[in-house]
Scaffold this motif. Structure first.
Motif, PDB file in Angstrom:
ATOM      1  N   VAL A 170      15.865  -5.377  -4.128  1.00 16.12           N
ATOM      2  CA  VAL A 170      16.948  -4.403  -4.070  1.00 16.12           C
ATOM      3  C   VAL A 170      17.897  -4.882  -2.987  1.00 16.12           C
ATOM      4  O   VAL A 170      17.464  -5.182  -1.874  1.00 16.12           O
ATOM      5  CB  VAL A 170      16.396  -3.005  -3.723  1.00 16.12           C
TER       6      VAL A 170
ATOM      7  N   ALA B 235       8.254   5.030   4.070  1.00 18.01           N
ATOM      8  CA  ALA B 235       6.799   5.051   4.238  1.00 18.01           C
ATOM      9  C   ALA B 235       6.282   3.656   4.557  1.00 18.01           C
ATOM     10  O   ALA B 235       6.869   2.648   4.153  1.00 18.01           O
ATOM     11  CB  ALA B 235       6.138   5.559   2.954  1.00 18.01           C
TER      12      ALA B 235
ATOM     13  N   GLY C 289       4.125   1.715  -0.904  1.00 18.28           N
ATOM     14  CA  GLY C 289       4.896   1.927  -2.125  1.00 18.28           C
ATOM     15  C   GLY C 289       4.003   2.341  -3.288  1.00 18.28           C
ATOM     16  O   GLY C 289       4.339   3.249  -4.064  1.00 18.28           O
TER      17      GLY C 289
ATOM     18  N   LEU D 174       0.820  -1.213   0.000  1.00 18.30           N
ATOM     19  CA  LEU D 174       0.000   0.000   0.000  1.00 18.30           C
ATOM     20  C   LEU D 174       0.851   1.259   0.000  1.00 18.30           C
ATOM     21  O   LEU D 174       0.555   2.226  -0.706  1.00 18.30           O
ATOM     22  CB  LEU D 174      -0.885   0.036   1.255  1.00 18.30           C
TER      23      LEU D 174
ATOM     24  N   ALA E 115       9.845   1.597   0.910  1.00 11.18           N
ATOM     25  CA  ALA E 115       8.511   1.159   1.355  1.00 11.18           C
ATOM     26  C   ALA E 115       8.484  -0.356   1.385  1.00 11.18           C
ATOM     27  O   ALA E 115       7.623  -1.008   0.814  1.00 11.18           O
ATOM     28  CB  ALA E 115       7.430   1.711   0.428  1.00 11.18           C
TER      29      ALA E 115
ATOM     30  N   ALA F  77       4.993   0.314   6.693  1.00  9.43           N
ATOM     31  CA  ALA F  77       5.334  -0.496   7.861  1.00  9.43           C
ATOM     32  C   ALA F  77       6.826  -0.500   8.174  1.00  9.43           C
ATOM     33  O   ALA F  77       7.235  -0.949   9.240  1.00  9.43           O
ATOM     34  CB  ALA F  77       4.837  -1.924   7.659  1.00  9.43           C
TER      35      ALA F  77
ATOM     36  N   GLU G 252       5.491 -11.068  -2.897  1.00  6.36           N
ATOM     37  CA  GLU G 252       4.125 -10.611  -2.681  1.00  6.36           C
ATOM     38  C   GLU G 252       4.103  -9.631  -1.513  1.00  6.36           C
ATOM     39  O   GLU G 252       4.829  -9.800  -0.551  1.00  6.36           O
ATOM     40  CB  GLU G 252       3.256 -11.815  -2.303  1.00  6.36           C
TER      41      GLU G 252
ATOM     42  N   LEU H 162      -2.163 -11.166  12.519  1.00  8.65           N
ATOM     43  CA  LEU H 162      -3.344 -12.014  12.288  1.00  8.65           C
ATOM     44  C   LEU H 162      -4.276 -11.966  13.496  1.00  8.65           C
ATOM     45  O   LEU H 162      -5.484 -11.806  13.367  1.00  8.65           O
ATOM     46  CB  LEU H 162      -2.921 -13.463  12.043  1.00  8.65           C
TER      47      LEU H 162
HETATM   48  C1  FAD Z   1      -1.831 -10.466   8.576  1.00  9.64           C
HETATM   49  C2  FAD Z   1      -2.066  -9.023   8.272  1.00  9.64           C
HETATM   50  C3  FAD Z   1      -3.339  -8.495   8.424  1.00  9.64           C
HETATM   51  C4  FAD Z   1      -3.587  -7.159   8.152  1.00  9.64           C
HETATM   52  N1  FAD Z   1      -4.839  -6.685   8.314  1.00  9.64           N
HETATM   53  C5  FAD Z   1      -5.075  -5.367   8.108  1.00  9.64           C
HETATM   54  C6  FAD Z   1      -6.332  -4.798   8.375  1.00  9.64           C
HETATM   55  O1  FAD Z   1      -7.272  -5.497   8.770  1.00  9.64           O
HETATM   56  N2  FAD Z   1      -6.502  -3.471   8.209  1.00  9.64           N
HETATM   57  C7  FAD Z   1      -5.482  -2.673   7.804  1.00  9.64           C
HETATM   58  O2  FAD Z   1      -5.673  -1.477   7.699  1.00  9.64           O
HETATM   59  N3  FAD Z   1      -4.279  -3.182   7.515  1.00  9.64           N
HETATM   60  C8  FAD Z   1      -4.039  -4.500   7.679  1.00  9.64           C
HETATM   61  N4  FAD Z   1      -2.789  -5.012   7.449  1.00  9.64           N
HETATM   62  C9  FAD Z   1      -1.694  -4.095   7.082  1.00  9.64           C
HETATM   63  C10 FAD Z   1      -1.504  -3.775   5.610  1.00  9.64           C
HETATM   64  O3  FAD Z   1      -1.964  -4.760   4.761  1.00  9.64           O
HETATM   65  C11 FAD Z   1      -0.036  -3.581   5.302  1.00  9.64           C
HETATM   66  O4  FAD Z   1       0.706  -4.645   5.841  1.00  9.64           O
HETATM   67  C12 FAD Z   1       0.542  -2.369   5.885  1.00  9.64           C
HETATM   68  O5  FAD Z   1      -0.232  -1.292   5.539  1.00  9.64           O
HETATM   69  C13 FAD Z   1       1.971  -2.214   5.414  1.00  9.64           C
HETATM   70  O6  FAD Z   1       2.064  -1.969   4.060  1.00  9.64           O
HETATM   71  P1  FAD Z   1       3.426  -1.608   3.366  1.00  9.64           P
HETATM   72  O7  FAD Z   1       3.146  -1.180   1.994  1.00  9.64           O
HETATM   73  O8  FAD Z   1       4.217  -0.704   4.223  1.00  9.64           O
HETATM   74  O9  FAD Z   1       4.263  -2.958   3.357  1.00  9.64           O
HETATM   75  P2  FAD Z   1       4.064  -4.356   2.619  1.00  9.64           P
HETATM   76  O10 FAD Z   1       2.682  -4.602   2.234  1.00  9.64           O
HETATM   77  O11 FAD Z   1       4.754  -5.336   3.504  1.00  9.64           O
HETATM   78  O12 FAD Z   1       4.890  -4.236   1.279  1.00  9.64           O
HETATM   79  C14 FAD Z   1       6.275  -4.232   1.240  1.00  9.64           C
HETATM   80  C15 FAD Z   1       6.736  -4.750  -0.091  1.00  9.64           C
HETATM   81  O13 FAD Z   1       8.115  -4.494  -0.209  1.00  9.64           O
HETATM   82  C16 FAD Z   1       8.746  -5.609  -0.795  1.00  9.64           C
HETATM   83  N5  FAD Z   1      10.150  -5.606  -0.416  1.00  9.64           N
HETATM   84  C17 FAD Z   1      10.686  -5.843   0.826  1.00  9.64           C
HETATM   85  N6  FAD Z   1      12.026  -5.776   0.752  1.00  9.64           N
HETATM   86  C18 FAD Z   1      12.341  -5.489  -0.540  1.00  9.64           C
HETATM   87  C19 FAD Z   1      13.573  -5.282  -1.236  1.00  9.64           C
HETATM   88  N7  FAD Z   1      14.744  -5.380  -0.609  1.00  9.64           N
HETATM   89  N8  FAD Z   1      13.521  -5.020  -2.541  1.00  9.64           N
HETATM   90  C20 FAD Z   1      12.325  -4.926  -3.192  1.00  9.64           C
HETATM   91  N9  FAD Z   1      11.147  -5.089  -2.586  1.00  9.64           N
HETATM   92  C21 FAD Z   1      11.159  -5.369  -1.278  1.00  9.64           C
HETATM   93  C22 FAD Z   1       7.981  -6.771  -0.249  1.00  9.64           C
HETATM   94  O14 FAD Z   1       8.183  -7.907  -1.036  1.00  9.64           O
HETATM   95  C23 FAD Z   1       6.561  -6.241  -0.282  1.00  9.64           C
HETATM   96  O15 FAD Z   1       5.958  -6.509  -1.514  1.00  9.64           O
HETATM   97  C24 FAD Z   1      -2.529  -6.332   7.711  1.00  9.64           C
HETATM   98  C25 FAD Z   1      -1.256  -6.869   7.554  1.00  9.64           C
HETATM   99  C26 FAD Z   1      -1.005  -8.189   7.827  1.00  9.64           C
HETATM  100  C27 FAD Z   1       0.368  -8.739   7.657  1.00  9.64           C
END
Ligand code: FAD
Ligand code: FAD
Lengths: 423, 564
Positions: free
Chosen positions: A283, A388, A16, A14, A315, A390, A37, B529
């Motif tokens: 990366v 940005a 990124g 979300l 991100a 998590a 993923e 979770l």
């Molecule tokens: C089990 C679970 C339940 C959830 N339930 C909810 C909910 O009910 N309500 C809610 O609002 N949110 C919920 N969330 C949170 C939400 O879905 C996201 O996890 C959160 O917003 C974080 O998003 P993000 O984009 O920061 O990270 P992520 O979604 O973790 O994306 C990070 C991405 O970066 C990639 N990445 C990592 N390292 C590298 C690298 N070195 N090079 C290239 N790519 C890389 C990863 O592969 C991944 O695709 C839940 C999360 C989880 C895990």
């Protein structure tokens, strides 16, 4: 040929996706590189903004509560208005797929654990099921879908909500193995597979038939979130026509169909905005010059390829997907080795009760008001790197119910600021 | 008050359950009471080594001889609880030759089959052993599942007419006219099997003889009767890895030391251990140095352990005993042998006997000895049959293969279920209803969970130890709620919720000690979770449901205005 872009976003969740879309809308050439993923297929599909702060009483008005959060909280870095704007962007992208944008008030959604939780945006498929809508409810589970026990969820909900909730368990229509995956059942509904050649009953109709005898006085019917994948709208429509009451999905854990639907929508939006998306490769390193990152290297199996850009957004997510990683010795951010504040002693990373205020849940990089990661002295690690989602520290998304809101808002601000800083 | 029984056994560990079975098979009326669930004590927190005796062949030959004998017996009577992995004593380049020779000599003296392997041969058997191996001794060590074995003993005792009561701590030993005449137990509330009485009540159980088989707690039960039982509880850590780095038991061949053994167990390998005397068997520090030491020291033996994923750690407390006046200072020097304390001879208190010390491997022998002793006192002449009669589940192992195909489950699932259940597979898995998988990591199906619930009641931790559900990589993140669901509607929502919460907390207790790398990543996922998706982290205190967004009309118009 050298790979060059204005803004390079690392991580395709979300956060990124928001960053890349915002940067592209601002006119930059944006590229998004993501490894595996993202966490959406694990996530429920609900978009939480802020559900709790301090007490066990869920927050009704999240925007009013944001100013009470501590200074280091990501929401305080970007400010309330930015959170509002990021939800507006989300609403625009997810039009027709999501609900909740008509108000700033939180809704209460039932969870598959049989509790209610405050959330700000919900999939349209879940809208009819809100617990903040007082209507008697029937929950339907399936014998082989062990992850959702409708009678138990119903009994737990019933004891806390101001309406009646009942639950039944029925066999899913058709011949499936006892361990058929949820996605397999969803596909049977998508395709409306025929149960039997003779009277040509489809899965949807057969399902409605099995449920109808349990309907009673219920004003709505909830199912685990397996009501179709691509064709979820039609599946729900057929069931509603047959049953005569609204039908909804209860958000579930992995594999989460609502999460995957959202993911598809986000990637469509990235394409529409002209963001170049590359997934499958991580990366793994970077080069920098005088405090500026000049390129990152992407591991393409045999070779590491440099990707140049003017601005970078980190991100990569949190501990779940190893955007933040650790060894017995310490917690670190693996791509740029940005500083991650942490207790030195590993046995102070946790508390003894599972749902205590867990220090580890707040691990992540600390940032300035421009979302630039800070070194141990409090200075930006690099002048052109923002973080940005998590990967940020200082907040506990599970406890606060703030996960997606933080990702959307910090993502958008990081993308915007990156764009403004282009040289 | 129930009728007096011949024998009341206190303690539902391997020793107590073994005794209950032995006596019940001899025709005595027996009641066993246990304060927690079965295996609540040390039995549920041990290393899983079916000793060949090799570990004691130098220092404690009496124990070593008992071990090899019982090792042979258990392979026979409890085949479905034992994996005949074999074991190695591995000497590294810098380890003393002299000790290696003593070990070999000792094994031979104790009748433990022992074969010397060259470094190449040892590494052929265990490819992940370090290149620093000098040579090794192969012995018939095995891996044993203490949960299954203990529960099988209890089940067979019940089969022979015994009463087994869990969640029933003894709060007093009743003494009348200078003689022990029974005990007082409290029936506790909380999830679990309490078939006989209501929670919150107390019960006096009278018996001709009381056996104190409470292991590390034996001193406390002794105190209730006014006698001294000098147990010296000593804690040890065990660390569970996510895969089996080794398929045989790997011991370091050097004089005693911490962190010198890796035992393969089901899909995992377990590292151990430490040996530190503690005051209180229920409340002692679980320390970081112990966790770190396992990895650092054992990776000298199996180097990939330093990179491997740890899934949790747990501790157990040895019920060591030494006769008064021995005065050993280092707990590693205290004998591993067992002692039968006849309180009539020793303290002029007839009616009670304590059994302390020993090992899991020798539980049957311990039970036989004390049963003989008590039978003699009670004038019963029936002989012990536990060395010959197979335990439930081990009667006929030849049919295993057929079962595997028969149940039409995905083959690895069927295989694992059948391995766990042994000859009981038919009875458990043949259900009319579909039998989906509840725990993916350990491939545990609904039928197995339901069977365990029948035996264990609503205590999900007791269900867990019977089935291994929630004990794999995800540590319950994906299946605690599924296990809880299987309790419903037989048990009401309140009982189910309490049992569920207890399971989640118990899982976390061990995960805390593996909180780095994959372990921390998994913990964070489980927290999301449970906390984010299910909202289990708190009971929301909603003041006014109507204050929240209840949706728009279009949202619930039957989905007709959906765009896509
Ligand atoms: C089990 C679970 C339940 C959830 N339930 C909810 C909910 O009910 N309500 C809610 O609002 N949110 C919920 N969330 C949170 C939400 O879905 C996201 O996890 C959160 O917003 C974080 O998003 P993000 O984009 O920061 O990270 P992520 O979604 O973790 O994306 C990070 C991405 O970066 C990639 N990445 C990592 N390292 C590298 C690298 N070195 N090079 C290239 N790519 C890389 C990863 O592969 C991944 O695709 C839940 C999360 C989880 C895990
Ligand atoms: C770290 C460690 C590793 C080990 N590894 C091995 C190994 O690999 N192989 C091996 O053979 N042995 C091993 N052992 C030894 C073995 O585990 C024990 O000797 C054996 O399990 C003891 O069984 P028990 O029934 O005597 O005691 P326990 O299992 O402790 O049973 C005593 C029971 O009494 C109950 N109790 C206590 N007080 C009361 C009361 N007031 N009322 C009712 N019930 C009460 C307790 O709850 C407990 O369940 C190990 C021990 C430790 C500590």
């Amino acid at each position: 040929m050298a790979i060059e872009s204005d803004v390079l976003v690392i991580g395709g969740g979300l956060a990124g996706a928001s960053a890349a879309i915002e940067a592209a809308r601002g006119g930059a050439s944006a590229r998004l590189v993501t490894h595996k993923e993202n966490t959406l297929r694990n996530a429920s599909g609900l978009i939480d903004v802020l559900g709790y702060h301090g007490s066990d009483e869920p927050i009704v008005e999240p925007f009013e509560a944001i100013p009470d959060l501590p200074d280091h909280h990501p929401y305080r870095k970007v400010g309330v208005d930015a959170v509002r704007e990021s939800l507006a962007l989300f609403d625009e992208i997810t039009e027709g797929l999501y609900e909740g944008g008509h108000t700033e008030t939180n809704a209460l959604s039932p969870t598959y654990g049989g509790r209610v939780k405050p959330t700000s945006r919900y999939p349209k498929s879940a809208a009819a099921g809100l617990a903040s809508r007082a209507e008697d409810t029937l929950l339907v589970g399936f014998e082989t879908v062990t992850t959702f026990d409708a009678p138990l969820s119903a009994e737990r909900l019933d004891s806390s909500v101001p309406f009646e909730v009942r639950g039944v368990t029925i066999p899913f229509p058709g011949e499936f193995r006892a361990d058929a995956r949820i996605t397999r059942l969803a596909r049977a509904l998508d395709a409306d597979e025929l149960l039997d050649r003779e009277n040509r009953t489809g899965t949807r109709e057969a399902l409605a038939e099995r449920v109808s005898e349990h309907l009673g006085d219920a004003k709505r019917i909830g199912f685990p979130a397996i009501l179709g994948d691509e064709e979820h709208r039609e599946v729900r429509e057929t069931l509603e026509d047959e049953l005569g009451v609204p039908v909804f999905e209860v958000p579930m854990g992995p594999p989460s169909l609502p999460g995957m639907r959202l993911e598809d929508r986000l990637y469509e939006a990235l394409e529409t905005e002209g963001v170049r998306v590359e997934s499958g490769n991580p990366v793994v390193g970077y080069t920098a010059d005088e405090g500026r990152i000049t390129a990152v290297s992407v591991d393409r199996g045999r070779r590491e390829i440099p990707y140049h850009a003017d601005q970078f957004v980190l991100a990569t997510g949190g501990l779940v997907g190893k955007g933040i990683d650790s060894t017995r010795e310490g917690v670190f951010e693996p791509v740029f080795d940005c500083h991650v504040p942490q207790p030195e002693e590993r046995y102070e990373w946790f508390h003894d009760e599972a749902f205590d205020d867990q220090p580890y849940a707040r691990f992540g990089v600390a940032v300035d008001d421009d979302l630039r990661p800070l070194d141990p002295e409090g200075d930006p690690e690099f002048s052109n790197l923002r973080a940005a989602g998590a990967v940020l520290g200082g907040y506990d998304m599970a406890r606060e119910k703030s996960a997606s809101g933080v990702s959307l808002s910090t993502g958008q601000v990081a993308g915007r600021n990156a764009n403004e800083d282009l040289q | 008050m129930a009728d007096p029984v011949d024998v009341l056994v206190v303690g539902g560990g391997s020793t107590g359950c073994g005794i209950a079975r032995d006596l019940a098979m001899r025709g005595l009326s027996v009641t066993l009471v246990e304060q927690g669930n079965l295996t609540h004590g040390t039995t549920g927190r041990m290393h899983g080594l079916l000793h060949s005796g090799g570990r004691y062949a130098v220092s404690d030959q009496a124990s070593a001889r008992e071990c090899i004998e019982e090792n042979r017996v258990l392979r026979d009577i409890a085949g479905h609880c034992v994996e005949t992995t074999g074991g190695l004593f591995v000497q590294l380049e810098d380890d003393p030759d002299e000790y290696f020779e003593q070990k070999l000599e000792g094994c031979r003296e104790c009748d433990i089959p022992a074969e010397v392997l060259t470094a190449e041969e040892a590494r052929e058997r265990e490819p992940y052993l370090t290149r620093e191996v000098k040579r090794a001794i192969a012995v018939p060590d095995g891996a044993v599942d203490p949960f299954r074995l203990c529960v099988a003993n209890a089940a067979d005792a019940v089969e022979h007419g015994a009463r087994v009561e869990t969640h029933a701590p003894v709060t007093d030993v009743l003494v009348e006219g200078g003689e022990v005449i029974g005990v007082e137990v409290e029936h506790e509330s909380g999830p679990g099997k309490r078939v006989h009485t209501k929670p919150g009540t107390t019960e006096e159980i009278r018996a001709d003889h009381v056996i104190n088989a409470t292991g590390a707690w034996a001193g406390r039960v002794g105190e209730m009767a006014g006698v001294d039982v000098e147990v010296r509880p000593s804690k040890g850590v065990m660390m569970i890895m996510n895969v089996r780095q080794v398929d045989t038991v790997v011991n370091r061949c050097r004089p005693k030391g911490d962190a010198d053994i890796v035992v393969p167990h089901e899909t995992t390998a377990i590292l151990g251990t430490t040996d530190v005397e503690v005051e209180d068997p229920e409340d002692y520090p679980e320390e970081r140095w112990e966790v770190d030491l396992m990895i650092e020291t054992l990776s000298q033996l199996v180097p990939i352990l330093s990179e491997a994923r740890t899934i949790r750690s747990f501790w157990g407390v040895r019920p060591l005993y030494e006769p008064p006046g021995t005065g050993t200072t280092d707990p590693t020097d205290i004998t591993r042998d067992f002692f039968l304390l006849d309180h009539e001879d020793r303290d002029s208190l007839p009616g009670m006997t304590s059994i302390v010390g020993g090992k899991f491997t020798t539980y049957r022998l311990m039970a036989e000895k004390i049963s003989d002793h008590v039978c003699e006192k009670l004038g019963v002449s029936a002989a012990c049959r536990t060395a010959e009669e197979p335990l439930p589940g081990s009667e006929d192992f030849s049919v295993l293969r057929e079962y595997m195909d028969e149940f039409g489950l995905r083959s690895p699932i069927g295989r694992r279920s059948v391995q766990r259940l042994g000859s009981r597979a038919d009875e458990v898995l043949k259900t009319a209803e579909p039998n989906p998988v509840v725990c993916d990591c350990e491939a545990v199906t609904r039928a197995e969970i339901r069977d365990a619930i029948e035996g264990a009641g609503s205590d999900l931790n007791a269900v867990r130890i019977r089935t291994r559900a929630s004990m794999g990589n995800c540590q319950g993140g994906f299946c605690c709620h599924r296990m809880a669901s299987e309790l419903h509607p037989e048990y009401d929502e309140e009982t189910v919720s309490a049992a569920w919460d207890e399971l989640v907390q118990e899982r976390w207790k061990g995960e805390r000690h593996a909180l780095w790398g994959e372990g921390l990543s998994q913990a964070a996922l489980n927290y999301q979770l449970h906390g984010t998706t299910m909202s289990l982290d708190r009971e929301p205190a909603v003041a006014d449901f109507a204050a929240f967004d209840s949706g728009t009309e279009t949202a619930t118009d039957g989905g007709k205005s959906d765009g896509d």
